[in-house]
Design a protein around this motif. Structure first.
Motif, mmCIF file in Angstrom:
data_model
loop_
_atom_site.group_PDB
_atom_site.id
_atom_site.type_symbol
_atom_site.label_atom_id
_atom_site.label_comp_id
_atom_site.label_asym_id
_atom_site.label_seq_id
_atom_site.Cartn_x
_atom_site.Cartn_y
_atom_site.Cartn_z
ATOM 1 N N UNK A 45 -5.661 4.789 -7.934
ATOM 2 C CA UNK A 45 -4.705 5.574 -7.166
ATOM 3 C C UNK A 45 -4.516 5.010 -5.768
ATOM 4 N N UNK A 46 -5.613 4.589 -5.154
ATOM 5 C CA UNK A 46 -5.518 4.012 -3.819
ATOM 6 C C UNK A 46 -4.710 2.713 -3.863
ATOM 7 N N UNK A 47 -4.955 1.952 -4.929
ATOM 8 C CA UNK A 47 -4.205 0.709 -5.104
ATOM 9 C C UNK A 47 -2.722 0.973 -5.233
ATOM 10 N N UNK A 48 -2.388 1.979 -6.060
ATOM 11 C CA UNK A 48 -0.973 2.323 -6.250
ATOM 12 C C UNK A 48 -0.347 2.692 -4.912
ATOM 13 N N UNK A 49 -1.051 3.524 -4.137
ATOM 14 C CA UNK A 49 -0.501 4.015 -2.874
ATOM 15 C C UNK A 49 -0.119 2.861 -1.953
ATOM 16 N N UNK A 50 -1.012 1.890 -1.810
ATOM 17 C CA UNK A 50 -0.718 0.770 -0.913
ATOM 18 C C UNK A 50 0.432 -0.074 -1.433
ATOM 19 N N UNK A 106 -4.069 -5.347 -1.621
ATOM 20 C CA UNK A 106 -3.878 -6.021 -0.338
ATOM 21 C C UNK A 106 -2.632 -6.895 -0.367
ATOM 22 N N UNK A 107 -2.364 -7.511 -1.512
ATOM 23 C CA UNK A 107 -1.174 -8.361 -1.603
ATOM 24 C C UNK A 107 0.102 -7.539 -1.396
ATOM 25 N N UNK A 108 0.180 -6.429 -2.129
ATOM 26 C CA UNK A 108 1.381 -5.601 -2.022
ATOM 27 C C UNK A 108 1.521 -5.012 -0.628
ATOM 28 N N UNK A 109 0.406 -4.578 -0.059
ATOM 29 C CA UNK A 109 0.468 -3.980 1.270
ATOM 30 C C UNK A 109 0.928 -5.027 2.288
ATOM 31 N N UNK A 110 0.369 -6.225 2.158
ATOM 32 C CA UNK A 110 0.769 -7.319 3.048
ATOM 33 C C UNK A 110 2.260 -7.587 2.925
#
Lengths: 427, 261
Positions: A45-50, A106-110
């Protein structure tokens, strides 16, 4: 005070939007989150959010304005893509899920931050407030937004309500669900879609960094209070909604305060409160239980000592001997303080009476003391019979055990050992 | 005799390494059938393939001569007790009630008949007094019996149980065994993965001895020969495991394309 009244009485229409919008969003995230929590998918879920951030930016670029439907649509797309990517990495490489999530997150957030910078530098119309999607700003909810969130909540909650049984079986035991022929793959896809959608709905208020707290914390807090899934879901939703209103109020009262962090703090308080005060599972209850046990052990040891004193000094049959405080010390090394507290408690329970400074057993006290000594000695006999233990160790092995033996176990011991009454042997 | 489960030339792989390799047998009905073999010999995978939980690389399974999809409701599965988190918010009754759910009744509320079947199943495994207890507050043996009760509530013909005797005290083991014998006398077939070779010949009418490949299948007298056991357990198959290891390392195909389909 005025702002408080404005807020609480919904005098300001903006407050009304924020509260109703929050009700829709937070109920959705908490309900979806309860299932994700039970399926142990919190990290995902945290991954999805970012991973929603680049989608929000792309949605903005596509529409050229802050059109909520475009923003959420974009967020949904990249959120979904991220879960597919995580699964793909796990299936096709030896990388484990937690690492795969970290990579994708991290990739998507970046990527999202890069797009955000491009938008801010470029010529994409009015982008003010887009950075609210980082930490959330509930006050930015408009009337149209409320409608959108209402529709989203319906899209998320209706399937969960309809498929409630299936989702609970799937969450408890996926293999079993598959074995009875449930379309597990479809159900999991549906669940993931609803989770992505709920998280996407939550980012307006919480921001991509914090939104996962809104999904999983209410479920974790609610679990303390109940062992029933429907109750757990309702409680989780309630806590999320209240924390949401709390966060919205703070940011309404103090201009410039972000909503998301305050909602998260509210959730944390609710969780901590649950951890401390929940009946059965709460810390205080467990602490009390432990304390109750140590009081019980103390009292029973005093009773046992009176019995043993009688036995030693020829009062075995009647148990009528009266003991002074120093008499107790000939049986067991009590601390005076403990002994006095124990006697006082036993007098309160009607097991012991006193005449001046001397203490003796009441009728019910005689029975109770016999029971305790009997349990202790039955256990000693049992250990000697069934295990390899020396007679000089068996007493300490049985000490403390007599306090937890239930009547059922007592009956079984009696049957197995064939001993009636109190065994004479004391080790 | 009527065939309950037919496994035809079944091969299952994890990655490229075969876990089950060309398994082929037919099992009788109304018997208590044991699946035995050393650790990692594919016992759980076999049960899961019969249940359709893992996709075979080749071969097929038939239940009462029909595909699994057709016979689905005739077969009930009892997974390993450790395969779920028992801290799930549910009580004994809730979990056993899961046994009444069917693909086509997901929206229907539980009927009176469902409730009676569930209570009866709970009674049969001796958990009536624990009916409302949260499942994490049960002992291991009681949790195992909850799973068995859920399968009973499915009212199936064939029951697949993955190590139902693990972590269970002797009294529970006996009561489960009595229950299984009762089921057999009603014409039900029970397939059980079992670890304890000492009790094998007492418990089972029929045995399947596995070690990635099928080592032997038949009556306990025929299966429990010295030769069969040392083939399965005694390292006589080390060559086989070396080949499996090689296949894993080289990602080698386990058969040439379409050679024997």
């Amino acid at each position: 005070m005025d702002t408080f009244l404005d807020f609480i009485l919904l005098r300001d229409p903006n407050v009304w939007f924020v509260v109703i919008g929050g009700l829709f969003i937070h109920t959705s995230t908490a309900v979806v989150g309860t299932f994700a929590f039970l399926r142990k998918r919190s990290l995902l879920g945290d991954g999805i959010a970012h991973s929603l951030l680049p989608g929000v930016c792309l949605g903005f670029m596509a529409s050229g304005e802050k059109n909520l439907i475009f923003l959420l649509g974009g967020a949904f797309l990249t959120g979904w893509t991220s879960t597919i990517l995580v699964d793909y990495i796990v299936n096709k490489s030896k990388i484990k899920q937690d690492t795969a999530i970290a990579i994708v997150l991290s990739t998507f957030f970046g990527l999202g931050i890069v797009l955000l910078t491009i938008i801010q530098r470029g010529n994409f119309g009015n982008h003010s407030g887009l950075d609210h999607f980082l930490f959330g700003q509930a006050a930015a909810i408009s009337r149209t937004d409320v409608y959108v969130f209402g529709v989203l909540a319906a899209i998320i909650l209706i399937p969960i309500f309809l498929f409630f049984k299936s989702f609970s079986i799937l969450s408890f035991n996926p293999d079993y669900a598959k074995s009875v022929g449930m379309p597990v793959r479809f159900m999991e896809m549906l669940m993931t879609s609803l989770t992505v959608l709920a998280i996407a709905a939550g980012i307006q208020a919480l921001g991509v960094v914090l939104v996962s707290a809104l999904v999983f914390t209410p479920a974790a807090a609610a679990r303390f209070w109940t062992n029933k899934l429907p109750k757990m879901i309702i409680l989780a939703a309630l806590m999320a909604v209240i924390s949401g209103i709390f966060g919205a109020y703070i940011s309404y009262q103090y201009a410039g305060m972000p909503t998301g962090p305050w909602i998260v703090i509210g959730l944390f308080v609710a969780t901590f409160f649950s951890f401390l005060f929940a009946p059965e599972r709460g810390f205080l209850k467990r602490f009390k239980n432990r304390r109750g046990t140590s009081i019980k052990i103390r009292d029973e040891n005093v009773l046992k000592a009176i019995f043993q004193y009688n036995e030693k000094n020829g009062g075995h049959d009647k148990l009528n001997l009266k003991l002074s405080a120093s008499d107790f010390l000939t049986i067991r090394e009590f601390q005076t303080n403990t002994l006095m507290k124990g006697l006082k408690s036993l007098i309160g329970q009607g097991y012991v009476n006193h005449l001046d400074d001397k203490y003796y057993l009441t009728e019910s006290g005689k029975k109770e003391s016999k029971r305790i000594v009997r349990l202790h000695r039955l256990w000693e006999q049992y250990l000697l019979k069934r295990t390899s233990i020396d007679t000089d160790h068996v007493h300490s092995g049985a000490e403390a055990i007599e306090h937890i033996l239930t009547p059922e176990i007592e009956a079984e011991l009696t049957k197995e050992l064939g001993i009636d009454g109190v065994p004479k042997e004391d080790y | 005799m009527k065939t309950s489960v037919e496994v035809h030339n079944l091969t299952v792989t994890y990655g490229s390494a075969p876990v089950l390799w060309d398994i082929d047998f037919s099992l009788p009905t109304a018997k208590i059938i044991g699946i035995i073999g050393p650790n990692g010999s594919g016992k759980t995978t076999l049960l899961k393939s019969v249940m359709g939980l893992v996709e075979p690389a080749s071969g097929y399974v038939k239940i009462f001569d029909k595909t699994l999809e057709v016979s689905r409701e005739k077969i009930a599965y009892v997974p390993q007790r450790e395969s779920v988190d028992w801290d799930f918010p549910a009580n004994v009754y809730d979990v056993v009630m899961m046994g009444r759910y069917r693909k086509n009744n997901l929206f229907r509320r539980a009927t009176k008949a469902d409730k009676e079947i569930v209570l009866d199943a709970i009674d049969k495994v001796g958990l009536t007094e624990f009916r409302d207890r949260q499942i994490s507050q049960l002992s291991g043996g009681q949790q195992q019996r909850v799973f068995i009760a859920r399968a009973l509530a499915q009212k199936a013909e064939i029951y697949l149980m993955d190590e139902p005797f693990v972590g269970v005290d002797a009294a529970t083991e006996n009561s489960i065994l009595t229950l299984l014998q009762e089921m057999r006398s009603q014409g039900k077939t029970v397939l059980i993965i079992h670890h304890d070779l000492q009790t094998v010949s007492d418990y089972f009418d029929h045995l399947v001895l596995l070690n990635t490949r099928l080592v032997a299948e038949g009556s306990p007298q025929d299966v429990l020969t010295k030769e069969n056991l040392s083939n399965a357990y005694g390292g006589q198959l080390t060559l086989l495991s070396k080949v499996v290891q090689l296949i894993k390392e080289k990602e080698h195909p386990i058969r040439e394309k379409d050679s024997d389909l």
